[in-house]
Design a protein around this motif. Structure first.
Motif, PDB file in Angstrom:
ATOM      1  N   LYS A   1      31.045  44.800  42.378  1.00  0.00           N
ATOM      2  CA  LYS A   1      31.886  44.079  41.423  1.00  0.00           C
ATOM      3  C   LYS A   1      31.626  44.648  40.034  1.00  0.00           C
ATOM      4  O   LYS A   1      30.473  44.870  39.661  1.00  0.00           O
ATOM      5  N   PHE A   2      32.699  44.852  39.260  1.00  0.00           N
ATOM      6  CA  PHE A   2      32.550  45.544  37.979  1.00  0.00           C
ATOM      7  C   PHE A   2      33.461  44.923  36.923  1.00  0.00           C
ATOM      8  O   PHE A   2      34.603  44.569  37.213  1.00  0.00           O
ATOM      9  N   PHE A   3      32.973  44.839  35.691  1.00  0.00           N
ATOM     10  CA  PHE A   3      33.801  44.419  34.570  1.00  0.00           C
ATOM     11  C   PHE A   3      34.908  45.450  34.344  1.00  0.00           C
ATOM     12  O   PHE A   3      34.707  46.658  34.539  1.00  0.00           O
ATOM     13  N   GLY A   4      36.061  44.962  33.921  1.00  0.00           N
ATOM     14  CA  GLY A   4      37.190  45.852  33.663  1.00  0.00           C
ATOM     15  C   GLY A   4      38.089  46.062  34.867  1.00  0.00           C
ATOM     16  O   GLY A   4      39.134  46.707  34.761  1.00  0.00           O
ATOM     17  N   ILE A   5      37.704  45.533  36.021  1.00  0.00           N
ATOM     18  CA  ILE A   5      38.519  45.646  37.228  1.00  0.00           C
ATOM     19  C   ILE A   5      39.329  44.363  37.403  1.00  0.00           C
ATOM     20  O   ILE A   5      38.834  43.263  37.177  1.00  0.00           O
TER      21      ILE A   5
ATOM     22  N   ALA B   1      37.345  55.506  58.797  1.00  0.00           N
ATOM     23  CA  ALA B   1      37.659  55.042  57.448  1.00  0.00           C
ATOM     24  C   ALA B   1      36.418  55.084  56.568  1.00  0.00           C
ATOM     25  O   ALA B   1      35.326  54.701  57.010  1.00  0.00           O
ATOM     26  N   VAL B   2      36.596  55.538  55.320  1.00  0.00           N
ATOM     27  CA  VAL B   2      35.585  55.474  54.270  1.00  0.00           C
ATOM     28  C   VAL B   2      36.213  54.711  53.110  1.00  0.00           C
ATOM     29  O   VAL B   2      37.302  55.070  52.648  1.00  0.00           O
ATOM     30  N   LEU B   3      35.524  53.655  52.621  1.00  0.00           N
ATOM     31  CA  LEU B   3      36.148  52.710  51.698  1.00  0.00           C
ATOM     32  C   LEU B   3      35.287  52.494  50.462  1.00  0.00           C
ATOM     33  O   LEU B   3      34.081  52.263  50.574  1.00  0.00           O
ATOM     34  N   ASP B   4      35.920  52.551  49.291  1.00  0.00           N
ATOM     35  CA  ASP B   4      35.231  52.299  48.021  1.00  0.00           C
ATOM     36  C   ASP B   4      35.848  51.065  47.378  1.00  0.00           C
ATOM     37  O   ASP B   4      36.956  51.123  46.836  1.00  0.00           O
ATOM     38  N   PHE B   5      35.141  49.943  47.454  1.00  0.00           N
ATOM     39  CA  PHE B   5      35.622  48.698  46.849  1.00  0.00           C
ATOM     40  C   PHE B   5      35.003  48.514  45.470  1.00  0.00           C
ATOM     41  O   PHE B   5      33.789  48.359  45.327  1.00  0.00           O
ATOM     42  N   ASN B   6      35.850  48.542  44.425  1.00  0.00           N
ATOM     43  CA  ASN B   6      35.464  48.218  43.057  1.00  0.00           C
ATOM     44  C   ASN B   6      36.144  46.894  42.719  1.00  0.00           C
ATOM     45  O   ASN B   6      37.291  46.863  42.289  1.00  0.00           O
ATOM     46  N   LEU B   7      35.431  45.800  42.937  1.00  0.00           N
ATOM     47  CA  LEU B   7      36.033  44.478  42.943  1.00  0.00           C
ATOM     48  C   LEU B   7      35.976  43.806  41.573  1.00  0.00           C
ATOM     49  O   LEU B   7      35.042  44.040  40.802  1.00  0.00           O
ATOM     50  N   PRO B   8      36.958  42.943  41.277  1.00  0.00           N
ATOM     51  CA  PRO B   8      36.900  42.166  40.023  1.00  0.00           C
ATOM     52  C   PRO B   8      35.757  41.162  40.072  1.00  0.00           C
ATOM     53  O   PRO B   8      35.404  40.651  41.137  1.00  0.00           O
ATOM     54  N   VAL B   9      35.188  40.858  38.914  1.00  0.00           N
ATOM     55  CA  VAL B   9      34.020  39.989  38.881  1.00  0.00           C
ATOM     56  C   VAL B   9      34.353  38.570  39.342  1.00  0.00           C
ATOM     57  O   VAL B   9      33.468  37.848  39.809  1.00  0.00           O
ATOM     58  N   GLN B  10      35.612  38.166  39.257  1.00  0.00           N
ATOM     59  CA  GLN B  10      35.953  36.784  39.595  1.00  0.00           C
ATOM     60  C   GLN B  10      36.107  36.540  41.096  1.00  0.00           C
ATOM     61  O   GLN B  10      36.199  35.383  41.523  1.00  0.00           O
ATOM     62  N   ILE B  11      36.121  37.584  41.911  1.00  0.00           N
ATOM     63  CA  ILE B  11      36.270  37.353  43.344  1.00  0.00           C
ATOM     64  C   ILE B  11      34.991  36.730  43.897  1.00  0.00           C
ATOM     65  O   ILE B  11      33.880  37.092  43.505  1.00  0.00           O
ATOM     66  N   THR B  12      35.159  35.751  44.789  1.00  0.00           N
ATOM     67  CA  THR B  12      33.996  35.067  45.354  1.00  0.00           C
ATOM     68  C   THR B  12      33.587  35.706  46.677  1.00  0.00           C
ATOM     69  O   THR B  12      34.366  36.451  47.291  1.00  0.00           O
ATOM     70  N   ARG B  13      32.377  35.394  47.099  1.00  0.00           N
ATOM     71  CA  ARG B  13      31.908  35.881  48.399  1.00  0.00           C
ATOM     72  C   ARG B  13      32.836  35.412  49.510  1.00  0.00           C
ATOM     73  O   ARG B  13      33.172  36.186  50.421  1.00  0.00           O
ATOM     74  N   GLU B  14      33.244  34.136  49.458  1.00  0.00           N
ATOM     75  CA  GLU B  14      34.091  33.582  50.508  1.00  0.00           C
ATOM     76  C   GLU B  14      35.439  34.295  50.565  1.00  0.00           C
ATOM     77  O   GLU B  14      35.963  34.578  51.648  1.00  0.00           O
ATOM     78  N   GLU B  15      36.005  34.604  49.391  1.00  0.00           N
ATOM     79  CA  GLU B  15      37.287  35.308  49.351  1.00  0.00           C
ATOM     80  C   GLU B  15      37.169  36.717  49.930  1.00  0.00           C
ATOM     81  O   GLU B  15      38.006  37.140  50.735  1.00  0.00           O
ATOM     82  N   PHE B  16      36.126  37.444  49.522  1.00  0.00           N
ATOM     83  CA  PHE B  16      35.973  38.800  50.048  1.00  0.00           C
ATOM     84  C   PHE B  16      35.709  38.782  51.550  1.00  0.00           C
ATOM     85  O   PHE B  16      36.176  39.653  52.283  1.00  0.00           O
ATOM     86  N   GLU B  17      34.985  37.761  52.015  1.00  0.00           N
ATOM     87  CA  GLU B  17      34.686  37.678  53.447  1.00  0.00           C
ATOM     88  C   GLU B  17      35.970  37.476  54.261  1.00  0.00           C
ATOM     89  O   GLU B  17      36.134  38.067  55.335  1.00  0.00           O
ATOM     90  N   ILE B  18      36.890  36.665  53.757  1.00  0.00           N
ATOM     91  CA  ILE B  18      38.177  36.479  54.423  1.00  0.00           C
ATOM     92  C   ILE B  18      38.937  37.801  54.471  1.00  0.00           C
ATOM     93  O   ILE B  18      39.482  38.199  55.511  1.00  0.00           O
ATOM     94  N   TYR B  19      38.982  38.493  53.335  1.00  0.00           N
ATOM     95  CA  TYR B  19      39.666  39.789  53.249  1.00  0.00           C
ATOM     96  C   TYR B  19      39.032  40.791  54.209  1.00  0.00           C
ATOM     97  O   TYR B  19      39.724  41.486  54.973  1.00  0.00           O
ATOM     98  N   TRP B  20      37.699  40.861  54.188  1.00  0.00           N
ATOM     99  CA  TRP B  20      36.996  41.865  54.988  1.00  0.00           C
ATOM    100  C   TRP B  20      37.151  41.604  56.482  1.00  0.00           C
ATOM    101  O   TRP B  20      37.315  42.542  57.272  1.00  0.00           O
TER     102      TRP B  20
END
Length: 355
Positions: free
Chosen positions: A132-136, A92-111
């Motif tokens: 993390k990027f604006f507009g996402i 797998a090769v993965l490109d995560f362009n995440l919304p700015v409001q996601i927290t470290r703890e939330e992404f860690e659960i997802y990951w």
């Protein structure tokens, strides 16, 4: 010629043929299967014995599903497409362009959930990009590519169906439509049908994968020895998926509409949301083209592994055309739905304040 850009969901055949297909960069001889309408995977020849198989899809975090189930869904949608090649997903090769409001703890659960599911399926995550990027915003938070290496004589593509092949599908119609709507609008569904019904409908979520279906099916043999082609029914549902496979394989097709299973749970949800279950989102339904003499073997091995399956039609020469036979014996042309009814139903439910 003007070609409409869809408001929601994937582009249709006219858009693909007129906008995307004419401009595909440099043509290379080792590309055995490139971008083609109805094809789940690309296939590239590595040497005389091996091919590399690749598929791409969005990476999703869907708030109504939660972080862990969003990760499960994302992994299995990608892995399902790749598994229709008959070769297990490997990388797998993965490109995560995440919304700015996601927290470290939330992404860690997802990951963590993403990693666990890849590990179960034998997939190594070998590269990508995370930021993390604006507009996402949710629900699409990037894109992923899954990759496998396989025998050049044993891989399948959804453009390999042949006239005379029988069509077998697993599970039934509108699997994803049923499961997602039950998760996103639980209060509405429980109010209309009760709590036991809601639990049953929500259980459809874990039916969305066809990885086991596909890797079980090819055990009877591939190509001339058994399974000719496989395709994951996604947008456009079961009938849309059969249409895509027929077009990709340059075949005609005859489908018996009354043989396509629609569960009582799915019927009730589709009636509530005013959706045609035969042409609505159906991740989890695998469409299999199989040699006539191997149909019994296919149905048997799927059943032995706890996978429901049904023969629903057959492929013909292209000159035969694309046909659906109705329960009363009349026939009508099989055409691709202009848009999956799931999207309008989803938006309409939001606008009505359904929860």
């Amino acid at each position: 010629m003007g070609v409409d850009f869809p408001k929601f969901g994937k582009v249709g055949k006219l858009f693909f043929d007129n906008i995307i297909y004419p401009k595909l960069g440099l043509k290379r001889d080792e590309v055995l299967v490139g971008p083609n309408y109805g094809c789940d995977n690309a296939v590239i020849k590595i040497n005389e014995r091996q091919v590399m198989i690749l598929t791409s899809d969005p990476l999703s975090i869907i708030p109504a599903l939660g972080l862990e189930d969003s990760a499960w869904l994302t992994v299995h949608l990608l892995a399902s497409d790749l598994a229709t090649s008959g070769i297990p997903p490997m990388y797998a090769v993965l490109d995560f362009n995440l919304p700015v409001q996601i927290t470290r703890e939330e992404f860690e659960i997802y990951w963590d959930a993403f990693h666990r599911e890849c590990e179960k399926l034998g997939i190594a995550i070998v590269g990508g990009h995370t930021g993390k990027f604006f507009g996402i915003d949710y629900t699409i938070v990037g894109g992923g590519t899954f990759i496998s290496i396989g025998d050049i004589d044993k891989y399948l593509s959804s453009n390999m169906a042949k006239p005379g092949d029988r069509i077998v599908i697993t599970k039934g119609s509108a699997i994803a439509t049923t499961g997602i709507l039950a998760r996103v609008f639980p209060e509405t569904i429980e109010k209309n049908f009760g709590s036991d019904f809601l639990k049953e409908a929500q259980s459809y979520f874990k039916k969305f994968s066809v990885v086991e279906d596909a890797l079980t099916a090819v055990k009877i043999g591939v190509r001339a020895d058994g399974v000719s082609a496989m395709h994951d029914a996604t947008e456009g549902g079961v009938l849309g998926g059969i249409y895509e496979m027929a077009i990709a394989s340059k075949c005609g097709v005859h489908v018996f509409k009354d043989k396509i299973p629609v569960s009582e749970t799915t019927k009730k949800i589709c009636q509530l949301f005013e959706i045609d279950p035969y042409v609505s989102l159906s991740e989890g339904t695998l469409i299999i083209a199989v040699k006539e003499e191997k149909v019994f073997d296919l149905l048997k091995i799927l059943s032995e592994n706890g996978i429901e399956s049904t023969e629903v039609g057959y492929f013909e020469e292209a000159s035969y055309g694309l046909w659906i036979e109705n329960p009363d014996g009349t026939r009508e042309s099989l055409v691709y739905p202009e848009s999956d009814p799931y999207w309008n139903a989803y938006i309409n439910a939001i606008n009505k304040g359904w929860r």
